[in-house]
Write a protein that holds these residues in place. Structure first.
Motif, PDB file in Angstrom:
ATOM      1  N   LEU A 133       4.681   2.285   1.059  1.00 48.60           N
ATOM      2  CA  LEU A 133       5.361   3.519   0.695  1.00 48.60           C
ATOM      3  C   LEU A 133       4.769   4.652   1.512  1.00 48.60           C
ATOM      4  N   LEU A 134       5.635   5.483   2.087  1.00 45.65           N
ATOM      5  CA  LEU A 134       5.193   6.602   2.917  1.00 45.65           C
ATOM      6  C   LEU A 134       5.732   7.911   2.363  1.00 45.65           C
ATOM      7  N   SER A 135       4.867   8.903   2.207  1.00 49.52           N
ATOM      8  CA  SER A 135       5.325  10.241   1.816  1.00 49.52           C
ATOM      9  C   SER A 135       4.163  11.218   1.865  1.00 49.52           C
ATOM     10  N   ALA A 136       4.453  12.442   2.295  1.00 52.58           N
ATOM     11  CA  ALA A 136       3.451  13.507   2.199  1.00 52.58           C
ATOM     12  C   ALA A 136       3.359  14.020   0.772  1.00 52.58           C
ATOM     13  N   THR A 137       4.422  13.816  -0.009  1.00 53.63           N
ATOM     14  CA  THR A 137       4.474  14.322  -1.389  1.00 53.63           C
ATOM     15  C   THR A 137       5.000  13.239  -2.319  1.00 53.63           C
ATOM     16  N   PRO A 138       4.251  12.153  -2.516  1.00 58.59           N
ATOM     17  CA  PRO A 138       4.767  11.065  -3.343  1.00 58.59           C
ATOM     18  C   PRO A 138       4.892  11.422  -4.817  1.00 58.59           C
ATOM     19  N   SER A 139       4.076  12.370  -5.303  1.00 56.98           N
ATOM     20  CA  SER A 139       4.103  12.696  -6.739  1.00 56.98           C
ATOM     21  C   SER A 139       3.900  14.187  -6.950  1.00 56.98           C
ATOM     22  N   SER A 140       4.820  14.973  -6.426  1.00 56.23           N
ATOM     23  CA  SER A 140       4.682  16.431  -6.475  1.00 56.23           C
ATOM     24  C   SER A 140       4.759  16.981  -7.893  1.00 56.23           C
ATOM     25  N   ASN A 141       5.355  16.234  -8.825  1.00 49.61           N
ATOM     26  CA  ASN A 141       5.471  16.700 -10.212  1.00 49.61           C
ATOM     27  C   ASN A 141       4.438  16.078 -11.142  1.00 49.61           C
TER      28      ASN A 141
ATOM     29  N   TYR B  96       0.829  -1.210   0.000  1.00 45.31           N
ATOM     30  CA  TYR B  96       0.000   0.000   0.000  1.00 45.31           C
ATOM     31  C   TYR B  96       0.858   1.252   0.000  1.00 45.31           C
ATOM     32  N   ILE B  97       0.248   2.355  -0.465  1.00 44.75           N
ATOM     33  CA  ILE B  97       0.871   3.681  -0.397  1.00 44.75           C
ATOM     34  C   ILE B  97       0.088   4.520   0.597  1.00 44.75           C
ATOM     35  N   TYR B  98       0.793   5.151   1.528  1.00 43.99           N
ATOM     36  CA  TYR B  98       0.173   6.062   2.481  1.00 43.99           C
ATOM     37  C   TYR B  98       0.632   7.492   2.163  1.00 43.99           C
ATOM     38  N   PRO B  99      -0.137   8.235   1.344  1.00 43.69           N
ATOM     39  CA  PRO B  99       0.243   9.617   0.990  1.00 43.69           C
ATOM     40  C   PRO B  99      -0.314  10.605   2.020  1.00 43.69           C
ATOM     41  N   LEU B 100       0.219  10.555   3.213  1.00 50.17           N
ATOM     42  CA  LEU B 100      -0.317  11.319   4.338  1.00 50.17           C
ATOM     43  C   LEU B 100       0.617  12.472   4.692  1.00 50.17           C
TER      44      LEU B 100
ATOM     45  N   PHE C  37       9.233   1.848   2.844  1.00 52.16           N
ATOM     46  CA  PHE C  37       9.965   2.888   2.123  1.00 52.16           C
ATOM     47  C   PHE C  37       9.507   4.240   2.666  1.00 52.16           C
ATOM     48  N   ASP C  38      10.272   4.763   3.604  1.00 51.78           N
ATOM     49  CA  ASP C  38       9.938   6.043   4.222  1.00 51.78           C
ATOM     50  C   ASP C  38      10.399   7.179   3.301  1.00 51.78           C
ATOM     51  N   GLU C  39       9.550   8.216   3.164  1.00 49.43           N
ATOM     52  CA  GLU C  39       9.823   9.306   2.220  1.00 49.43           C
ATOM     53  C   GLU C  39      10.093   8.718   0.828  1.00 49.43           C
ATOM     54  N   CYS C  40       9.098   7.987   0.334  1.00 49.01           N
ATOM     55  CA  CYS C  40       9.282   7.207  -0.895  1.00 49.01           C
ATOM     56  C   CYS C  40       9.527   8.076  -2.122  1.00 49.01           C
ATOM     57  N   HIS C  41       9.295   9.396  -2.024  1.00 48.39           N
ATOM     58  CA  HIS C  41       9.586  10.258  -3.168  1.00 48.39           C
ATOM     59  C   HIS C  41      11.082  10.257  -3.509  1.00 48.39           C
TER      60      HIS C  41
ATOM     61  N   TRP D  29       1.988  12.894 -12.796  1.00 49.36           N
ATOM     62  CA  TRP D  29       1.947  11.466 -13.107  1.00 49.36           C
ATOM     63  C   TRP D  29       3.304  10.864 -13.406  1.00 49.36           C
ATOM     64  N   GLN D  30       4.244  11.632 -13.916  1.00 41.27           N
ATOM     65  CA  GLN D  30       5.543  11.031 -14.233  1.00 41.27           C
ATOM     66  C   GLN D  30       6.241  10.521 -12.977  1.00 41.27           C
ATOM     67  N   ASP D  31       5.899  11.094 -11.810  1.00 41.98           N
ATOM     68  CA  ASP D  31       6.483  10.620 -10.554  1.00 41.98           C
ATOM     69  C   ASP D  31       5.930   9.265 -10.124  1.00 41.98           C
ATOM     70  N   THR D  32       4.823   8.829 -10.706  1.00 42.73           N
ATOM     71  CA  THR D  32       4.201   7.569 -10.289  1.00 42.73           C
ATOM     72  C   THR D  32       4.697   6.364 -11.082  1.00 42.73           C
ATOM     73  N   ALA D  33       5.542   6.591 -12.076  1.00 46.05           N
ATOM     74  CA  ALA D  33       5.972   5.493 -12.944  1.00 46.05           C
ATOM     75  C   ALA D  33       6.596   4.352 -12.148  1.00 46.05           C
ATOM     76  N   ASN D  34       7.501   4.672 -11.235  1.00 48.78           N
ATOM     77  CA  ASN D  34       8.154   3.624 -10.450  1.00 48.78           C
ATOM     78  C   ASN D  34       7.173   2.959  -9.494  1.00 48.78           C
ATOM     79  N   TYR D  35       6.248   3.755  -8.937  1.00 51.85           N
ATOM     80  CA  TYR D  35       5.250   3.186  -8.021  1.00 51.85           C
ATOM     81  C   TYR D  35       4.376   2.166  -8.737  1.00 51.85           C
ATOM     82  N   PHE D  36       3.894   2.527  -9.919  1.00 52.62           N
ATOM     83  CA  PHE D  36       3.039   1.613 -10.675  1.00 52.62           C
ATOM     84  C   PHE D  36       3.768   0.301 -10.968  1.00 52.62           C
TER      85      PHE D  36
END
Length: 434
Positions: free
Chosen positions: A154-162, A35-39, A125-129, A164-171
Protein backbone atom coordinates in the motif's frame (compact mmCIF):
# COMPACT_ATOMS: atom_id res chain seq x y z
CA UNK A 1 16.75 -18.69 -19.72
CA UNK A 2 18.40 -19.48 -16.39
CA UNK A 3 21.55 -17.63 -17.40
CA UNK A 4 19.49 -14.58 -18.36
CA UNK A 5 17.72 -14.58 -15.01
CA UNK A 6 21.02 -14.86 -13.15
CA UNK A 7 22.48 -12.01 -15.19
CA UNK A 8 19.42 -9.89 -14.44
CA UNK A 9 19.66 -10.44 -10.70
CA UNK A 10 23.41 -9.79 -10.70
CA UNK A 11 22.98 -6.54 -12.63
CA UNK A 12 20.26 -5.45 -10.23
CA UNK A 13 22.47 -6.01 -7.18
CA UNK A 14 25.39 -4.18 -8.75
CA UNK A 15 23.28 -1.24 -9.89
CA UNK A 16 21.16 -0.77 -6.76
CA UNK A 17 23.48 1.99 -5.57
CA UNK A 18 22.85 4.17 -8.64
CA UNK A 19 19.07 3.91 -8.86
CA UNK A 20 17.96 4.45 -5.28
CA UNK A 21 18.60 7.11 -2.66
CA UNK A 22 20.00 5.89 0.64
CA UNK A 23 16.69 6.42 2.44
CA UNK A 24 14.90 4.38 -0.23
CA UNK A 25 17.33 1.50 0.18
CA UNK A 26 16.89 1.64 3.95
CA UNK A 27 13.11 1.56 3.81
CA UNK A 28 13.14 -1.43 1.44
CA UNK A 29 15.75 -3.21 3.55
CA UNK A 30 13.47 -3.18 6.61
CA UNK A 31 10.29 -4.09 4.69
CA UNK A 32 8.16 -7.25 4.76
CA UNK A 33 6.61 -9.08 1.76
CA UNK A 34 3.23 -7.39 2.41
CA UNK A 35 3.77 -3.84 3.56
CA UNK A 36 2.54 -0.25 3.85
CA UNK A 37 4.79 2.57 2.65
CA UNK A 38 3.42 5.80 4.25
CA UNK A 39 5.95 8.05 2.51
CA UNK A 40 5.59 11.69 1.54
CA UNK A 41 4.75 12.84 -1.98
CA UNK A 42 7.87 13.11 -4.09
CA UNK A 43 9.93 10.55 -2.14
CA UNK A 44 9.72 7.96 -4.91
CA UNK A 45 7.00 5.57 -3.73
CA UNK A 46 6.69 4.23 -7.29
CA UNK A 47 10.33 3.22 -7.59
CA UNK A 48 10.29 1.85 -4.03
CA UNK A 49 7.26 -0.34 -4.81
CA UNK A 50 8.94 -1.71 -7.94
CA UNK A 51 12.09 -2.56 -5.99
CA UNK A 52 9.88 -4.19 -3.38
CA UNK A 53 8.62 -6.41 -6.20
CA UNK A 54 12.18 -7.15 -7.33
CA UNK A 55 13.16 -8.11 -3.79
CA UNK A 56 10.26 -10.42 -2.99
CA UNK A 57 8.38 -11.44 -6.14
CA UNK A 58 10.45 -11.07 -9.34
CA UNK A 59 12.27 -14.39 -8.94
CA UNK A 60 8.95 -16.29 -8.96
CA UNK A 61 7.84 -14.38 -12.07
CA UNK A 62 4.75 -12.84 -10.51
CA UNK A 63 2.56 -10.52 -12.52
CA UNK A 64 2.14 -6.97 -11.26
CA UNK A 65 -1.29 -5.36 -10.88
CA UNK A 66 -1.25 -1.63 -10.17
CA UNK A 67 -4.46 -0.20 -8.72
CA UNK A 68 -4.42 3.60 -8.83
CA UNK A 69 -6.69 6.65 -9.16
CA UNK A 70 -8.01 6.98 -12.71
CA UNK A 71 -6.06 10.18 -13.23
CA UNK A 72 -2.78 8.50 -12.36
CA UNK A 73 -3.51 5.55 -14.63
CA UNK A 74 -4.11 7.93 -17.53
CA UNK A 75 -0.97 9.94 -16.76
CA UNK A 76 1.20 6.90 -17.47
CA UNK A 77 3.81 7.32 -14.74
CA UNK A 78 3.77 3.63 -13.82
CA UNK A 79 4.40 2.59 -17.42
CA UNK A 80 7.43 4.89 -17.62
CA UNK A 81 8.89 3.73 -14.30
CA UNK A 82 8.49 0.02 -15.08
CA UNK A 83 10.24 0.53 -18.41
CA UNK A 84 13.03 2.45 -16.67
CA UNK A 85 13.57 -0.33 -14.10
CA UNK A 86 13.56 -3.03 -16.77
CA UNK A 87 16.15 -1.22 -18.86
CA UNK A 88 18.33 -0.27 -15.90
CA UNK A 89 18.62 -3.85 -14.65
CA UNK A 90 18.42 -5.55 -18.08
CA UNK A 91 15.46 -7.56 -16.86
CA UNK A 92 13.32 -9.99 -18.78
CA UNK A 93 9.84 -8.78 -19.68
CA UNK A 94 7.66 -7.94 -16.67
CA UNK A 95 3.96 -8.67 -17.06
CA UNK A 96 1.90 -5.85 -15.57
CA UNK A 97 -1.57 -4.32 -15.73
CA UNK A 98 -2.96 -1.03 -14.46
CA UNK A 99 -6.52 -0.52 -13.33
CA UNK A 100 -8.39 2.29 -11.60
CA UNK A 101 -10.08 1.85 -8.24
CA UNK A 102 -13.44 2.45 -9.90
CA UNK A 103 -12.91 -0.34 -12.44
CA UNK A 104 -11.70 -2.64 -9.70
CA UNK A 105 -14.85 -1.87 -7.74
CA UNK A 106 -16.98 -3.09 -10.65
CA UNK A 107 -14.90 -6.21 -11.37
CA UNK A 108 -16.18 -9.70 -10.72
CA UNK A 109 -13.58 -10.89 -8.22
CA UNK A 110 -15.33 -14.26 -7.88
CA UNK A 111 -14.74 -15.07 -11.55
CA UNK A 112 -12.37 -18.05 -11.86
CA UNK A 113 -10.13 -16.24 -14.35
CA UNK A 114 -9.64 -13.35 -11.95
CA UNK A 115 -8.99 -15.70 -9.03
CA UNK A 116 -6.37 -17.63 -11.01
CA UNK A 117 -4.73 -14.39 -12.19
CA UNK A 118 -4.47 -12.94 -8.69
CA UNK A 119 -2.98 -16.15 -7.30
CA UNK A 120 0.29 -15.30 -9.08
CA UNK A 121 0.05 -11.51 -8.84
CA UNK A 122 1.76 -8.87 -6.75
CA UNK A 123 -0.64 -5.94 -6.26
CA UNK A 124 0.39 -2.32 -5.73
CA UNK A 125 -2.36 -0.15 -4.25
CA UNK A 126 -1.19 3.33 -5.22
CA UNK A 127 -2.74 6.17 -3.18
CA UNK A 128 -4.27 3.53 -0.92
CA UNK A 129 -6.29 6.14 1.00
CA UNK A 130 -8.79 5.71 -1.85
CA UNK A 131 -9.70 2.46 -0.10
CA UNK A 132 -9.70 3.60 3.53
CA UNK A 133 -13.48 3.91 3.94
CA UNK A 134 -14.14 0.29 4.86
CA UNK A 135 -17.89 0.61 4.19
CA UNK A 136 -17.47 1.55 0.53
CA UNK A 137 -17.72 -0.92 -2.33
CA UNK A 138 -14.30 0.22 -3.53
CA UNK A 139 -12.67 -0.69 -0.20
CA UNK A 140 -14.43 -4.03 -0.04
CA UNK A 141 -13.03 -4.84 -3.48
CA UNK A 142 -9.48 -3.99 -2.43
CA UNK A 143 -9.84 -6.16 0.66
CA UNK A 144 -11.06 -9.04 -1.49
CA UNK A 145 -8.06 -8.64 -3.82
CA UNK A 146 -5.56 -8.88 -0.94
CA UNK A 147 -7.14 -12.17 0.14
CA UNK A 148 -6.56 -13.66 -3.33
CA UNK A 149 -3.25 -12.03 -4.34
CA UNK A 150 0.20 -13.55 -3.83
CA UNK A 151 1.40 -10.32 -2.22
CA UNK A 152 0.72 -6.58 -2.03
CA UNK A 153 1.90 -3.18 -0.87
CA UNK A 154 0.00 0.00 0.00
CA UNK A 155 1.36 3.42 -0.98
CA UNK A 156 0.20 6.81 0.31
CA UNK A 157 1.55 9.99 1.84
CA UNK A 158 -1.69 10.21 3.85
CA UNK A 159 -2.94 6.67 4.52
CA UNK A 160 -4.89 7.64 7.67
CA UNK A 161 -5.46 11.39 7.69
CA UNK A 162 -8.58 11.02 9.88
CA UNK A 163 -6.98 8.82 12.51
CA UNK A 164 -7.49 5.20 13.50
CA UNK A 165 -10.85 4.74 11.79
CA UNK A 166 -9.02 5.03 8.45
CA UNK A 167 -6.91 1.97 9.31
CA UNK A 168 -9.82 -0.45 9.68
CA UNK A 169 -9.57 -1.74 6.11
CA UNK A 170 -5.77 -1.88 6.27
CA UNK A 171 -5.80 -4.00 9.41
CA UNK A 172 -8.21 -6.41 7.72
CA UNK A 173 -6.00 -6.59 4.61
CA UNK A 174 -3.08 -7.71 6.76
CA UNK A 175 -5.34 -10.03 8.79
CA UNK A 176 -4.51 -8.21 12.01
CA UNK A 177 -8.28 -8.18 12.55
CA UNK A 178 -10.71 -10.55 10.88
CA UNK A 179 -12.80 -7.76 9.36
CA UNK A 180 -12.85 -3.94 9.48
CA UNK A 181 -16.01 -4.12 11.59
CA UNK A 182 -14.21 -6.35 14.10
CA UNK A 183 -11.56 -3.67 14.58
CA UNK A 184 -14.18 -0.93 14.99
CA UNK A 185 -16.25 -2.99 17.41
CA UNK A 186 -13.25 -3.84 19.62
CA UNK A 187 -11.48 -0.47 19.69
CA UNK A 188 -13.79 2.41 18.74
CA UNK A 189 -15.35 4.68 21.39
CA UNK A 190 -18.80 5.92 20.38
CA UNK A 191 -20.91 8.92 21.39
CA UNK A 192 -24.53 9.71 20.62
CA UNK A 193 -25.52 12.98 18.93
CA UNK A 194 -28.85 14.39 17.77
CA UNK A 195 -29.42 15.96 14.34
CA UNK A 196 -32.89 17.05 13.29
CA UNK A 197 -34.50 14.81 15.87
CA UNK A 198 -32.46 11.77 14.84
CA UNK A 199 -30.18 9.86 17.20
CA UNK A 200 -26.80 9.17 15.54
CA UNK A 201 -23.87 7.18 16.93
CA UNK A 202 -20.48 8.63 15.99
CA UNK A 203 -16.93 7.49 16.65
CA UNK A 204 -15.41 9.75 19.29
CA UNK A 205 -11.99 8.15 19.66
CA UNK A 206 -10.22 4.83 20.09
CA UNK A 207 -9.04 2.82 23.07
CA UNK A 208 -5.78 0.87 23.40
CA UNK A 209 -3.98 3.30 21.06
CA UNK A 210 -0.53 2.17 22.21
CA UNK A 211 -1.41 -1.36 21.16
CA UNK A 212 -2.86 -0.12 17.85
CA UNK A 213 0.31 1.80 17.09
CA UNK A 214 2.42 -1.27 17.77
CA UNK A 215 0.19 -3.35 15.49
CA UNK A 216 0.32 -0.75 12.73
CA UNK A 217 4.09 -0.30 13.00
CA UNK A 218 4.44 -4.05 12.46
CA UNK A 219 2.94 -3.78 8.95
CA UNK A 220 4.18 -0.32 7.98
CA UNK A 221 7.38 1.56 7.26
CA UNK A 222 8.22 4.60 9.38
CA UNK A 223 6.50 7.64 7.82
CA UNK A 224 8.98 9.86 5.98
CA UNK A 225 8.76 13.52 4.97
CA UNK A 226 10.54 14.59 1.81
CA UNK A 227 12.29 17.47 3.59
CA UNK A 228 14.09 14.86 5.70
CA UNK A 229 15.09 12.73 2.71
CA UNK A 230 15.75 14.94 -0.29
CA UNK A 231 17.84 17.98 -1.00
CA UNK A 232 14.91 20.05 -2.27
CA UNK A 233 14.84 23.81 -2.88
CA UNK A 234 13.05 26.10 -0.46
CA UNK A 235 9.27 25.90 0.08
CA UNK A 236 7.69 29.25 0.97
CA UNK A 237 4.11 29.94 2.08
CA UNK A 238 2.44 33.32 1.59
CA UNK A 239 -1.04 34.13 2.86
CA UNK A 240 -2.85 36.56 0.58
CA UNK A 241 -5.69 38.21 2.52
CA UNK A 242 -8.97 39.59 1.22
CA UNK A 243 -11.99 41.25 2.81
CA UNK A 244 -15.30 39.36 2.83
CA UNK A 245 -17.65 40.21 -0.02
CA UNK A 246 -21.12 41.72 0.31
CA UNK A 247 -22.53 38.39 -0.92
CA UNK A 248 -20.75 36.52 1.88
CA UNK A 249 -22.12 38.86 4.52
CA UNK A 250 -25.63 38.55 3.11
CA UNK A 251 -25.57 34.74 3.17
CA UNK A 252 -24.14 34.80 6.67
CA UNK A 253 -26.81 37.20 7.94
CA UNK A 254 -29.94 36.45 5.93
CA UNK A 255 -29.29 32.95 4.55
CA UNK A 256 -30.54 34.20 1.19
CA UNK A 257 -28.76 35.44 -1.94
CA UNK A 258 -30.94 36.31 -4.91
CA UNK A 259 -33.33 33.42 -5.41
CA UNK A 260 -31.17 30.92 -3.52
CA UNK A 261 -32.08 30.01 0.06
CA UNK A 262 -29.31 28.64 2.30
CA UNK A 263 -31.54 27.00 4.85
CA UNK A 264 -29.27 24.16 6.01
CA UNK A 265 -25.73 24.06 7.32
CA UNK A 266 -24.32 22.24 4.24
CA UNK A 267 -25.96 24.75 1.87
CA UNK A 268 -24.69 27.70 3.88
CA UNK A 269 -21.17 26.27 3.99
CA UNK A 270 -21.11 25.77 0.21
CA UNK A 271 -22.55 29.23 -0.41
CA UNK A 272 -20.10 30.92 1.93
CA UNK A 273 -17.13 29.12 0.41
CA UNK A 274 -18.10 30.12 -3.11
CA UNK A 275 -18.87 33.75 -2.29
CA UNK A 276 -16.05 34.69 0.10
CA UNK A 277 -14.54 37.21 -2.34
CA UNK A 278 -14.10 35.75 -5.79
CA UNK A 279 -13.67 39.13 -7.52
CA UNK A 280 -10.56 40.19 -5.59
CA UNK A 281 -9.09 36.70 -5.86
CA UNK A 282 -9.47 36.83 -9.65
CA UNK A 283 -7.79 40.24 -9.77
CA UNK A 284 -4.84 38.86 -7.81
CA UNK A 285 -4.52 35.81 -10.09
CA UNK A 286 -4.58 38.04 -13.15
CA UNK A 287 -1.93 40.33 -11.64
CA UNK A 288 0.25 37.35 -10.69
CA UNK A 289 0.01 35.85 -14.17
CA UNK A 290 0.98 39.14 -15.81
CA UNK A 291 3.90 39.75 -13.45
CA UNK A 292 5.91 36.56 -13.99
CA UNK A 293 7.05 34.05 -16.58
CA UNK A 294 7.10 31.28 -13.99
CA UNK A 295 4.65 28.41 -14.37
CA UNK A 296 1.61 28.73 -12.10
CA UNK A 297 -0.43 25.86 -10.71
CA UNK A 298 -3.89 26.88 -9.44
CA UNK A 299 -6.01 24.58 -7.27
CA UNK A 300 -9.74 25.35 -7.13
CA UNK A 301 -12.79 23.58 -5.67
CA UNK A 302 -15.96 24.62 -7.47
CA UNK A 303 -17.17 24.76 -11.07
CA UNK A 304 -18.10 28.41 -10.48
CA UNK A 305 -14.46 29.14 -9.61
CA UNK A 306 -13.27 27.41 -12.77
CA UNK A 307 -15.73 29.35 -14.93
CA UNK A 308 -14.56 32.61 -13.37
CA UNK A 309 -10.85 31.78 -13.71
CA UNK A 310 -10.97 31.00 -17.43
CA UNK A 311 -12.63 34.37 -17.99
CA UNK A 312 -9.50 36.20 -16.79
CA UNK A 313 -6.58 33.88 -17.66
CA UNK A 314 -5.63 31.39 -20.32
CA UNK A 315 -5.51 27.83 -18.98
CA UNK A 316 -2.69 26.04 -20.84
CA UNK A 317 -3.22 22.77 -18.97
CA UNK A 318 -6.16 21.39 -17.00
CA UNK A 319 -7.11 18.52 -14.72
CA UNK A 320 -10.79 18.27 -13.83
CA UNK A 321 -13.50 15.65 -13.63
CA UNK A 322 -12.60 12.69 -15.75
CA UNK A 323 -10.33 14.56 -18.15
CA UNK A 324 -6.86 16.05 -18.13
CA UNK A 325 -4.47 17.87 -20.38
CA UNK A 326 -0.99 18.06 -18.88
CA UNK A 327 2.46 17.88 -20.49
CA UNK A 328 4.58 14.73 -20.47
CA UNK A 329 7.48 14.66 -18.04
CA UNK A 330 10.09 14.90 -20.80
CA UNK A 331 8.76 18.37 -21.70
CA UNK A 332 8.92 19.83 -18.17
CA UNK A 333 12.32 21.51 -18.55
CA UNK A 334 11.19 23.47 -21.63
CA UNK A 335 7.92 24.84 -20.24
CA UNK A 336 7.61 28.44 -19.09
CA UNK A 337 4.94 31.11 -18.60
CA UNK A 338 2.19 28.47 -18.45
CA UNK A 339 -0.88 28.17 -16.22
CA UNK A 340 -2.31 24.87 -15.01
CA UNK A 341 -5.81 24.67 -13.48
CA UNK A 342 -6.51 21.67 -11.26
CA UNK A 343 -9.78 20.78 -9.57
CA UNK A 344 -8.32 19.68 -6.26
CA UNK A 345 -10.38 16.52 -5.73
CA UNK A 346 -9.70 15.38 -9.31
CA UNK A 347 -6.01 16.19 -9.52
CA UNK A 348 -4.67 16.61 -6.02
CA UNK A 349 -3.41 13.03 -6.01
CA UNK A 350 -0.86 11.10 -7.96
CA UNK A 351 0.10 13.34 -10.87
CA UNK A 352 3.49 15.03 -11.31
CA UNK A 353 3.39 18.78 -11.93
CA UNK A 354 6.86 19.90 -10.84
CA UNK A 355 7.28 22.12 -13.90
CA UNK A 356 5.36 24.63 -11.75
CA UNK A 357 7.06 26.61 -9.01
CA UNK A 358 4.19 28.97 -8.11
CA UNK A 359 1.21 27.25 -6.48
CA UNK A 360 -2.10 28.99 -5.73
CA UNK A 361 -4.85 27.63 -3.50
CA UNK A 362 -7.71 29.72 -4.88
CA UNK A 363 -9.91 28.41 -2.07
CA UNK A 364 -9.13 25.92 0.67
CA UNK A 365 -10.21 22.31 0.55
CA UNK A 366 -12.00 20.72 3.51
CA UNK A 367 -9.76 17.67 3.33
CA UNK A 368 -6.32 17.64 4.96
CA UNK A 369 -5.51 14.65 2.79
CA UNK A 370 -6.32 16.55 -0.43
CA UNK A 371 -4.37 19.56 0.84
CA UNK A 372 -1.21 17.56 1.58
CA UNK A 373 -1.47 15.66 -1.69
CA UNK A 374 -1.93 18.89 -3.64
CA UNK A 375 1.18 20.43 -2.08
CA UNK A 376 3.15 17.45 -3.30
CA UNK A 377 2.25 17.88 -6.95
CA UNK A 378 4.91 20.56 -7.55
CA UNK A 379 7.13 20.20 -4.48
CA UNK A 380 8.59 16.75 -5.10
CA UNK A 381 11.68 14.95 -6.33
CA UNK A 382 12.82 16.62 -9.55
CA UNK A 383 11.85 20.15 -8.50
CA UNK A 384 14.83 22.45 -9.05
CA UNK A 385 13.32 25.84 -8.24
CA UNK A 386 12.12 27.50 -5.07
CA UNK A 387 8.39 26.81 -4.70
CA UNK A 388 6.08 29.54 -3.44
CA UNK A 389 2.59 28.61 -2.26
CA UNK A 390 -0.03 31.38 -2.21
CA UNK A 391 -2.95 30.61 0.08
CA UNK A 392 -5.91 32.90 -0.64
CA UNK A 393 -7.62 33.61 2.68
CA UNK A 394 -10.67 35.84 3.13
CA UNK A 395 -10.42 37.37 6.60
CA UNK A 396 -13.14 36.81 9.21
CA UNK A 397 -14.75 34.08 7.12
CA UNK A 398 -15.08 30.31 7.07
CA UNK A 399 -11.85 30.17 5.05
CA UNK A 400 -9.81 31.08 8.12
CA UNK A 401 -11.41 28.22 10.03
CA UNK A 402 -10.74 25.76 7.22
CA UNK A 403 -7.05 26.70 7.09
CA UNK A 404 -6.82 26.50 10.89
CA UNK A 405 -8.11 22.94 10.68
CA UNK A 406 -5.66 22.05 7.90
CA UNK A 407 -2.74 23.49 9.84
CA UNK A 408 -3.80 21.27 12.74
CA UNK A 409 -3.74 18.32 10.32
CA UNK A 410 -7.51 17.85 10.50
CA UNK A 411 -10.40 17.89 8.07
CA UNK A 412 -12.80 20.82 8.39
CA UNK A 413 -16.25 19.51 9.34
CA UNK A 414 -19.82 20.70 9.65
CA UNK A 415 -19.43 20.51 13.43
CA UNK A 416 -16.61 23.07 13.26
CA UNK A 417 -18.84 25.36 11.23
CA UNK A 418 -21.69 25.05 13.72
CA UNK A 419 -19.26 25.82 16.52
CA UNK A 420 -18.26 29.01 14.70
CA UNK A 421 -21.94 30.02 14.61
CA UNK A 422 -22.26 29.49 18.33
CA UNK A 423 -24.44 26.39 17.99
CA UNK A 424 -27.48 28.14 16.46
CA UNK A 425 -28.22 25.24 14.14
CA UNK A 426 -27.93 22.77 16.99
CA UNK A 427 -30.38 24.75 19.11
CA UNK A 428 -32.93 24.74 16.30
CA UNK A 429 -32.54 20.94 16.02
CA UNK A 430 -33.13 20.63 19.78
CA UNK A 431 -36.35 22.67 19.50
CA UNK A 432 -37.55 20.44 16.70
CA UNK A 433 -36.94 17.35 18.83
CA UNK A 434 -38.82 18.86 21.76
Amino acid sequence: MRAAKKKGRLTMQQSMQDMLYEFQKNVIETSKPNYIYPLDTGTGKTIIALHHYLKYYYASRCNILIVAPAQKVKEGGWVREIKKVQEHYSLDHIEYNTISYEKLRNSDLKDRKNIDFLANTFVIFDECHYAKNYKSKRSKATLEVTKKAKGFVLLSATPSSNGWQDTANYFAMFEVFKTPSTFIKEHAIFKTEFYGGMRIKKIDGFKNEILLKRLFDNISAIPLKKEDCLDLPELIFENVSFKPSIEYKKIMKDRVLGDVVYDTAPKRIAGLRQHSNIKDKLDYVKMLRESTEDNILIFYNFQSEYDALIEVINADYEVRGGSSNIPIKEEFANISNRTTLVQIQAGGTGIELQYNNLVVFFSPTWSYQDYEQALGRAYRNGQEKKVTVFKFVTKDTIEEDVYDALESKKDFTKDMFLKRLGGNENRRSTKQRN
